[in-house]
Scaffold this motif. Sequence first.
Motif, PDB file in Angstrom:
ATOM      1  N   GLN A  17      42.090  51.955  91.697  1.00 44.81           N
ATOM      2  CA  GLN A  17      42.959  52.189  90.547  1.00 44.81           C
ATOM      3  C   GLN A  17      42.752  53.585  89.986  1.00 44.81           C
ATOM      4  O   GLN A  17      43.709  54.275  89.611  1.00 44.81           O
ATOM      5  CB  GLN A  17      42.692  51.128  89.476  1.00 44.81           C
ATOM      6  N   VAL A  18      41.492  54.033  89.935  1.00 46.03           N
ATOM      7  CA  VAL A  18      41.210  55.386  89.451  1.00 46.03           C
ATOM      8  C   VAL A  18      41.781  56.429  90.407  1.00 46.03           C
ATOM      9  O   VAL A  18      42.468  57.380  89.994  1.00 46.03           O
ATOM     10  CB  VAL A  18      39.689  55.595  89.280  1.00 46.03           C
ATOM     11  N   LEU A  19      41.506  56.256  91.692  1.00 49.15           N
ATOM     12  CA  LEU A  19      41.928  57.248  92.684  1.00 49.15           C
ATOM     13  C   LEU A  19      43.446  57.336  92.801  1.00 49.15           C
ATOM     14  O   LEU A  19      44.005  58.433  92.884  1.00 49.15           O
ATOM     15  CB  LEU A  19      41.312  56.914  94.043  1.00 49.15           C
ATOM     16  N   MET A  20      44.119  56.194  92.821  1.00 54.34           N
ATOM     17  CA  MET A  20      45.582  56.213  92.927  1.00 54.34           C
ATOM     18  C   MET A  20      46.195  56.928  91.734  1.00 54.34           C
ATOM     19  O   MET A  20      47.152  57.706  91.870  1.00 54.34           O
ATOM     20  CB  MET A  20      46.119  54.788  93.029  1.00 54.34           C
ATOM     21  N   GLY A  21      45.646  56.681  90.538  1.00 56.91           N
ATOM     22  CA  GLY A  21      46.147  57.372  89.353  1.00 56.91           C
ATOM     23  C   GLY A  21      45.941  58.866  89.429  1.00 56.91           C
ATOM     24  O   GLY A  21      46.825  59.655  89.100  1.00 56.91           O
ATOM     25  N   VAL A  22      44.755  59.281  89.891  1.00 64.18           N
ATOM     26  CA  VAL A  22      44.451  60.714  90.001  1.00 64.18           C
ATOM     27  C   VAL A  22      45.333  61.378  91.041  1.00 64.18           C
ATOM     28  O   VAL A  22      45.853  62.480  90.823  1.00 64.18           O
ATOM     29  CB  VAL A  22      42.960  60.919  90.344  1.00 64.18           C
ATOM     30  N   TRP A  23      45.534  60.723  92.193  1.00 66.36           N
ATOM     31  CA  TRP A  23      46.353  61.312  93.261  1.00 66.36           C
ATOM     32  C   TRP A  23      47.789  61.529  92.797  1.00 66.36           C
ATOM     33  O   TRP A  23      48.378  62.588  93.027  1.00 66.36           O
ATOM     34  CB  TRP A  23      46.324  60.414  94.495  1.00 66.36           C
ATOM     35  N   VAL A  24      48.387  60.512  92.186  1.00 68.68           N
ATOM     36  CA  VAL A  24      49.766  60.637  91.708  1.00 68.68           C
ATOM     37  C   VAL A  24      49.850  61.683  90.597  1.00 68.68           C
ATOM     38  O   VAL A  24      50.791  62.484  90.532  1.00 68.68           O
ATOM     39  CB  VAL A  24      50.307  59.282  91.229  1.00 68.68           C
ATOM     40  N   TRP A  25      48.859  61.699  89.712  1.00 65.01           N
ATOM     41  CA  TRP A  25      48.829  62.657  88.603  1.00 65.01           C
ATOM     42  C   TRP A  25      48.831  64.092  89.126  1.00 65.01           C
ATOM     43  O   TRP A  25      49.631  64.926  88.680  1.00 65.01           O
ATOM     44  CB  TRP A  25      47.590  62.395  87.751  1.00 65.01           C
ATOM     45  N   LEU A  26      47.946  64.397  90.068  1.00 63.49           N
ATOM     46  CA  LEU A  26      47.833  65.758  90.569  1.00 63.49           C
ATOM     47  C   LEU A  26      49.083  66.192  91.320  1.00 63.49           C
ATOM     48  O   LEU A  26      49.543  67.336  91.182  1.00 63.49           O
ATOM     49  CB  LEU A  26      46.601  65.880  91.473  1.00 63.49           C
ATOM     50  N   ARG A  27      49.655  65.296  92.136  1.00 66.61           N
ATOM     51  CA  ARG A  27      50.869  65.648  92.857  1.00 66.61           C
ATOM     52  C   ARG A  27      52.030  65.889  91.892  1.00 66.61           C
ATOM     53  O   ARG A  27      52.868  66.757  92.111  1.00 66.61           O
ATOM     54  CB  ARG A  27      51.232  64.539  93.854  1.00 66.61           C
ATOM     55  N   SER A  28      52.072  65.112  90.820  1.00 71.86           N
ATOM     56  CA  SER A  28      53.132  65.280  89.834  1.00 71.86           C
ATOM     57  C   SER A  28      52.997  66.615  89.112  1.00 71.86           C
ATOM     58  O   SER A  28      53.972  67.337  88.906  1.00 71.86           O
ATOM     59  CB  SER A  28      53.092  64.127  88.822  1.00 71.86           C
ATOM     60  N   VAL A  29      51.761  66.939  88.729  1.00 71.72           N
ATOM     61  CA  VAL A  29      51.514  68.228  88.073  1.00 71.72           C
ATOM     62  C   VAL A  29      51.911  69.371  89.000  1.00 71.72           C
ATOM     63  O   VAL A  29      52.466  70.391  88.562  1.00 71.72           O
ATOM     64  CB  VAL A  29      50.029  68.345  87.673  1.00 71.72           C
ATOM     65  N   ASN A  30      51.656  69.213  90.285  1.00 73.99           N
ATOM     66  CA  ASN A  30      51.991  70.229  91.269  1.00 73.99           C
ATOM     67  C   ASN A  30      53.486  70.549  91.265  1.00 73.99           C
ATOM     68  O   ASN A  30      53.903  71.719  91.324  1.00 73.99           O
ATOM     69  CB  ASN A  30      51.544  69.742  92.652  1.00 73.99           C
ATOM     70  N   VAL A  31      54.307  69.502  91.181  1.00 71.68           N
ATOM     71  CA  VAL A  31      55.763  69.694  91.171  1.00 71.68           C
ATOM     72  C   VAL A  31      56.206  70.474  89.939  1.00 71.68           C
ATOM     73  O   VAL A  31      56.901  71.492  90.032  1.00 71.68           O
ATOM     74  CB  VAL A  31      56.488  68.330  91.201  1.00 71.68           C
ATOM     75  N   TRP A  32      55.805  69.994  88.773  1.00 71.80           N
ATOM     76  CA  TRP A  32      56.301  70.596  87.532  1.00 71.80           C
ATOM     77  C   TRP A  32      55.679  71.950  87.247  1.00 71.80           C
ATOM     78  O   TRP A  32      56.288  72.787  86.568  1.00 71.80           O
ATOM     79  CB  TRP A  32      56.075  69.627  86.376  1.00 71.80           C
ATOM     80  N   SER A  33      54.477  72.218  87.766  1.00 73.21           N
ATOM     81  CA  SER A  33      53.889  73.554  87.626  1.00 73.21           C
ATOM     82  C   SER A  33      54.696  74.582  88.409  1.00 73.21           C
ATOM     83  O   SER A  33      54.881  75.720  87.961  1.00 73.21           O
ATOM     84  CB  SER A  33      52.432  73.545  88.126  1.00 73.21           C
ATOM     85  N   THR A  34      55.193  74.172  89.578  1.00 71.23           N
ATOM     86  CA  THR A  34      56.030  75.072  90.377  1.00 71.23           C
ATOM     87  C   THR A  34      57.355  75.343  89.682  1.00 71.23           C
ATOM     88  O   THR A  34      57.836  76.486  89.641  1.00 71.23           O
ATOM     89  CB  THR A  34      56.281  74.468  91.767  1.00 71.23           C
TER      90      THR A  34
END
Length: 335
Positions: A104-121
Amino acid sequence: MAGMEGIMEENGETELVGMGLRVSVSPAQTAFYIFLVLLGILGNATVVGVIGESVCTDPSGGRNSDIIIINMALSNLLVSVLRNTLLVISDLGLELYSSKEWCQVLMGVWVWLRSVNVWSTLFLSAFHLQTLRRVAPPIANLHGPRGPPKSLLLGLGLIWLVNFIYSIPAHMFSTSGNANSTETLMLVSSTTRPLLGCVWNFPTSYSGLAYATTSMVIHETIPIILMAFTNLGSLYTLYAHSRMRSSVQDAPVIKRVPAERRAAKVILALIMLFIASWGTSIISVNYFNYSRGSSAEFLLVIARFANIIFIAMSPVVLTIGHRRLRSVIKSLLSH
């Protein structure tokens, strides 16, 4: 991307459909993927270190664009370290499994980081368009800059906060699976295969599909469309400024046109690279979600590599267009 788990109900009982669609890859594909992961880690770490040092040592707090680039490279680096390195370990044959709580922790972190990656670009693209359309230098420049504007820091903070909220379902609706399970649904912002035995566990298959579809529209498709429009706007603004140069030589923005054109080329290359990689992932993953035709397995392999291309190649593009990065790389190579 992360494998999403569908749930089926039989005789009133909820049952995991599974988690592990194993797509066969050749040793050459595995070696190439490992190379891209290492390139992404080394390249983005270099971007964060070199530009970060420049920002920290600059009395004015550094250029705004540099701060945005650091934010984007940091999200790339965290995805590579916390997700892609684990995929490499899995490719090498080491099977690891996590408990439900860690999943649960890892899945949340993975989705969070990928999402930040999109919007940062997207933020980088939108910031450059706003810079080009500014008709006068910022007020801070007239009185001596004292650091990055609060609006910039607020915008970057919101990217991390809002996408953390978006990733909450990944924490709530995930669990640990086993080696005999199979994926039934995927999400572009996490992965084409499970990792450490972590799978999605929605109450019904329909709720999982609804989350994936909503995510595709709001979180994945809209940012790409906005990136395309902001880059077209930047190119049009530069074209308009170039036509005005002969008649308005002293305008503050007009004097910056050559430099901004160079910056626009670098940012345009970054955004085109991002659109190509994420666009390929979206098409491939949604073909799997909605069609399951004979090409599904091939497209998942394509999606896997398309997903890492931007992370691996964006530091290369930045090095070509960023003077400080280019000089550091040249210095390292000469020694």
